[in-house]
Write a protein that holds these residues in place. Structure first.
Motif, PDB file in Angstrom:
ATOM      1  N   VAL A   1       0.834  -1.194   0.000  1.00 27.38           N
ATOM      2  CA  VAL A   1       0.000   0.000   0.000  1.00 27.38           C
ATOM      3  C   VAL A   1       0.873   1.250   0.000  1.00 27.38           C
ATOM      4  CG1 VAL A   1      -1.685   1.313   1.350  1.00 27.38           C
ATOM      5  CG2 VAL A   1      -1.951  -1.155   1.084  1.00 27.38           C
ATOM      6  N   TYR A   2       0.572   2.150  -0.921  1.00 28.40           N
ATOM      7  CA  TYR A   2       1.255   3.436  -1.013  1.00 28.40           C
ATOM      8  C   TYR A   2       0.982   4.228   0.263  1.00 28.40           C
ATOM      9  CZ  TYR A   2       2.355   8.104  -2.784  1.00 28.40           C
ATOM     10  OH  TYR A   2       2.873   9.357  -2.947  1.00 28.40           O
ATOM     11  N   HIS A   3       1.997   4.874   0.795  1.00 26.10           N
ATOM     12  CA  HIS A   3       1.936   5.470   2.133  1.00 26.10           C
ATOM     13  C   HIS A   3       0.796   6.476   2.336  1.00 26.10           C
ATOM     14  CE1 HIS A   3       4.365   8.504   0.010  1.00 26.10           C
ATOM     15  NE2 HIS A   3       3.916   9.357   0.927  1.00 26.10           N
ATOM     16  N   ALA A   4       0.440   7.226   1.326  1.00 33.72           N
ATOM     17  CA  ALA A   4      -0.610   8.246   1.484  1.00 33.72           C
ATOM     18  C   ALA A   4      -1.989   7.631   1.723  1.00 33.72           C
ATOM     19  CB  ALA A   4      -0.647   9.154   0.269  1.00 33.72           C
ATOM     20  N   ASN A   5      -2.177   6.380   1.306  1.00 33.18           N
ATOM     21  CA  ASN A   5      -3.478   5.738   1.511  1.00 33.18           C
ATOM     22  C   ASN A   5      -3.785   5.492   2.982  1.00 33.18           C
ATOM     23  OD1 ASN A   5      -4.623   5.389  -1.190  1.00 33.18           O
ATOM     24  ND2 ASN A   5      -2.732   4.258  -1.543  1.00 33.18           N
ATOM     25  N   TYR A   6      -2.781   5.461   3.821  1.00 30.70           N
ATOM     26  CA  TYR A   6      -3.026   5.308   5.256  1.00 30.70           C
ATOM     27  C   TYR A   6      -3.796   6.521   5.795  1.00 30.70           C
ATOM     28  CZ  TYR A   6       0.070   1.288   5.274  1.00 30.70           C
ATOM     29  OH  TYR A   6       0.631   0.057   5.046  1.00 30.70           O
ATOM     30  N   LEU A   7      -3.556   7.696   5.209  1.00 29.75           N
ATOM     31  CA  LEU A   7      -4.294   8.892   5.614  1.00 29.75           C
ATOM     32  C   LEU A   7      -5.774   8.756   5.275  1.00 29.75           C
ATOM     33  CD1 LEU A   7      -1.769  11.651   4.503  1.00 29.75           C
ATOM     34  CD2 LEU A   7      -2.060  10.651   6.774  1.00 29.75           C
ATOM     35  N   VAL A   8      -6.079   8.145   4.133  1.00 29.41           N
ATOM     36  CA  VAL A   8      -7.470   7.904   3.747  1.00 29.41           C
ATOM     37  C   VAL A   8      -8.118   6.957   4.755  1.00 29.41           C
ATOM     38  CG1 VAL A   8      -8.979   6.937   1.958  1.00 29.41           C
ATOM     39  CG2 VAL A   8      -6.990   8.329   1.308  1.00 29.41           C
ATOM     40  N   TRP A   9      -7.399   5.908   5.139  1.00 31.56           N
ATOM     41  CA  TRP A   9      -7.945   4.961   6.121  1.00 31.56           C
ATOM     42  C   TRP A   9      -8.144   5.631   7.478  1.00 31.56           C
ATOM     43  CZ3 TRP A   9      -4.085   0.550   4.654  1.00 31.56           C
ATOM     44  CH2 TRP A   9      -4.462   0.007   3.424  1.00 31.56           C
ATOM     45  N   MET A  10      -7.244   6.527   7.838  1.00 31.44           N
ATOM     46  CA  MET A  10      -7.411   7.254   9.101  1.00 31.44           C
ATOM     47  C   MET A  10      -8.685   8.094   9.055  1.00 31.44           C
ATOM     48  SD  MET A  10      -3.359   8.146   9.660  1.00 31.44           S
ATOM     49  CE  MET A  10      -3.517   9.338  10.960  1.00 31.44           C
ATOM     50  N   GLU A  11      -8.958   8.713   7.912  1.00 29.82           N
ATOM     51  CA  GLU A  11     -10.187   9.489   7.779  1.00 29.82           C
ATOM     52  C   GLU A  11     -11.402   8.580   7.872  1.00 29.82           C
ATOM     53  OE1 GLU A  11     -13.667  11.097   6.171  1.00 29.82           O
ATOM     54  OE2 GLU A  11     -12.497   9.700   4.974  1.00 29.82           O
ATOM     55  N   MET A  12     -11.334   7.396   7.299  1.00 25.82           N
ATOM     56  CA  MET A  12     -12.432   6.430   7.424  1.00 25.82           C
ATOM     57  C   MET A  12     -12.667   6.093   8.901  1.00 25.82           C
ATOM     58  SD  MET A  12     -11.575   3.744   4.326  1.00 25.82           S
ATOM     59  CE  MET A  12     -12.589   2.469   5.054  1.00 25.82           C
ATOM     60  N   GLY A  13     -11.586   5.855   9.612  1.00 24.66           N
ATOM     61  CA  GLY A  13     -11.697   5.533  11.032  1.00 24.66           C
ATOM     62  C   GLY A  13     -12.280   6.687  11.833  1.00 24.66           C
TER      63      GLY A  13
END
Length: 139
Positions: free
Chosen positions: A21-33
């Motif tokens: 997973v490309y590192h910036a996608n973790y920010l998207v998951w954090m927003e989902m959370g």
């Protein structure tokens, strides 16, 4: 302390040439959370925005520990790490498909008036949110 949990399936478009997973996608998951946590507490960002209040991010930190890969289901755990009536810091843990801690992080927010970005007191303007955050935050 209330901890919200949401799952996401890693899509091919979220991975890089190394297959992770490309590192910036973790920010998207954090927003989902974060959105899931707010819904768990009985609220929605959209309702706040209709009132002319926004909650921009002013700081974000992510520590990457293990990779997440295409096809895995990741688990995002989110909680209120700090809240003082104005500033909110959310905490995150993201687990990969084999249950390993893949990333930890925080995002810091302040609620502002949409028209001028002046900070507001959640305690005064959104008393129901304030009460729910006080009850849910990390002790």
């Amino acid at each position: 302390m209330h901890i919200s949990t949401v799952e996401a399936k890693v899509r091919y478009s979220e991975t890089d040439q190394m297959g992770v997973v490309y590192h910036a996608n973790y920010l998207v998951w954090m927003e989902m959370g974060r959105s899931e946590l707010i819904e768990d507490l009985g609220f929605h960002y959209a309702d706040m925005e209709r009132m002319g209040i926004l909650a921009p991010v002013y700081n974000v930190n992510v520590d990457y520990k293990k990779p997440c890969k295409y096809g895995e289901k990741v688990v995002i755990r989110t909680w209120i790490d700090y809240y003082n009536g104005v500033r909110i810091v959310y905490g995150y843990e993201i687990y990969n498909g084999v249950g390993e801690l893949a990333a930890t992080g925080t995002s810091s927010h302040v609620c502002v008036k949409k028209e001028n970005f002046q900070p507001i007191s959640v305690r005064k303007i959104l008393p129901a949110w304030h009460e729910a955050y006080e009850k849910a935050k990390k002790k």
